[in-house]
Design a protein around this motif. Structure first.
Motif, PDB file in Angstrom:
ATOM      1  N   GLU A  31       0.992  -1.268   0.098  1.00 36.44           N
ATOM      2  CA  GLU A  31      -0.060   0.022   0.018  1.00 36.44           C
ATOM      3  C   GLU A  31       0.857   1.272  -0.156  1.00 36.44           C
ATOM      4  O   GLU A  31       0.546   2.260  -0.802  1.00 36.44           O
ATOM      5  CB  GLU A  31      -1.045  -0.145   1.129  1.00 36.44           C
ATOM      6  CG  GLU A  31      -2.109  -0.978   1.151  1.00 36.44           C
ATOM      7  CD  GLU A  31      -2.913  -0.798  -0.099  1.00 36.44           C
ATOM      8  OE1 GLU A  31      -3.320   0.134  -0.625  1.00 36.44           O
ATOM      9  OE2 GLU A  31      -3.184  -1.883  -0.717  1.00 36.44           O
ATOM     10  N   ARG A  70       2.310   1.680  -3.423  1.00 37.21           N
ATOM     11  CA  ARG A  70       1.220   2.445  -4.352  1.00 37.21           C
ATOM     12  C   ARG A  70       0.824   3.786  -4.265  1.00 37.21           C
ATOM     13  O   ARG A  70       0.700   4.455  -4.931  1.00 37.21           O
ATOM     14  CB  ARG A  70      -0.233   1.549  -4.256  1.00 37.21           C
ATOM     15  CG  ARG A  70      -0.200   0.234  -4.639  1.00 37.21           C
ATOM     16  CD  ARG A  70      -1.441  -0.466  -4.471  1.00 37.21           C
ATOM     17  NE  ARG A  70      -1.479  -1.777  -4.857  1.00 37.21           N
ATOM     18  CZ  ARG A  70      -2.324  -2.791  -4.764  1.00 37.21           C
ATOM     19  NH1 ARG A  70      -3.226  -2.572  -3.698  1.00 37.21           N
ATOM     20  NH2 ARG A  70      -2.213  -4.102  -5.274  1.00 37.21           N
ATOM     21  N   ARG A  89       3.409   5.971  -5.702  1.00 36.79           N
ATOM     22  CA  ARG A  89       3.360   5.754  -7.008  1.00 36.79           C
ATOM     23  C   ARG A  89       2.321   6.829  -7.430  1.00 36.79           C
ATOM     24  O   ARG A  89       2.695   7.556  -8.284  1.00 36.79           O
ATOM     25  CB  ARG A  89       3.434   4.315  -7.442  1.00 36.79           C
ATOM     26  CG  ARG A  89       4.440   3.705  -7.827  1.00 36.79           C
ATOM     27  CD  ARG A  89       4.334   2.573  -8.759  1.00 36.79           C
ATOM     28  NE  ARG A  89       3.142   1.668  -8.167  1.00 36.79           N
ATOM     29  CZ  ARG A  89       3.177   0.489  -7.533  1.00 36.79           C
ATOM     30  NH1 ARG A  89       4.339   0.232  -6.922  1.00 36.79           N
ATOM     31  NH2 ARG A  89       2.189  -0.106  -7.107  1.00 36.79           N
ATOM     32  N   ARG A  90       1.269   6.858  -6.771  1.00 38.20           N
ATOM     33  CA  ARG A  90       0.332   7.691  -6.964  1.00 38.20           C
ATOM     34  C   ARG A  90       0.730   9.354  -6.949  1.00 38.20           C
ATOM     35  O   ARG A  90       0.581   9.822  -7.299  1.00 38.20           O
ATOM     36  CB  ARG A  90      -0.798   7.593  -6.197  1.00 38.20           C
ATOM     37  CG  ARG A  90      -1.827   6.406  -6.529  1.00 38.20           C
ATOM     38  CD  ARG A  90      -3.129   6.358  -5.756  1.00 38.20           C
ATOM     39  NE  ARG A  90      -2.918   6.088  -4.499  1.00 38.20           N
ATOM     40  CZ  ARG A  90      -3.333   4.915  -4.191  1.00 38.20           C
ATOM     41  NH1 ARG A  90      -3.385   3.810  -4.837  1.00 38.20           N
ATOM     42  NH2 ARG A  90      -3.034   4.636  -2.651  1.00 38.20           N
TER      43      ARG A  90
END
Length: 92
Positions: free
Chosen positions: A68, A71, A74-75
């Motif tokens: 998580e 992620r 990366r966002r």
């Protein structure tokens, strides 16, 4: 499970059941039901199983948090990284 696939709780439940079955119990729920029994072998197996299971769950939740976090990183990078067209527009 497919290589590269993120394990789910169901994957861990299957693994927990498999380990319990290796010790001749029906599943993960059966083996933990023997906690506190007076037969020393059953009580010892239950204590060992619960310690192993808790370690596996700790690992699972740590890995999930890492996935998580990656992620989320990366966002954030996608959101804050200007697109090359935007850079060109700024230069004109």
């Amino acid at each position: 499970m497919i290589v590269g696939e993120v394990p789910t709780l169901d994957h861990f439940k299957l693994a927990f059941d498999a380990v319990a079955k290796q010790r001749q119990y029906d599943n993960r729920l059966t083996i933990v039901s023997y906690e506190g029994r007076t037969k020393p072998l059953w009580a010892a197996e239950t204590v060992a199983y619960i310690a192993w299971r808790d370690g596996a769950l700790d690992y699972m939740f740590d890995e999930l948090a890492a996935v998580e976090a990656a992620r989320s990183r990366r966002r954030r990078l996608k959101v804050h990284r200007p697109h090359h067209a935007d850079r060109l527009a700024e230069m004109i």
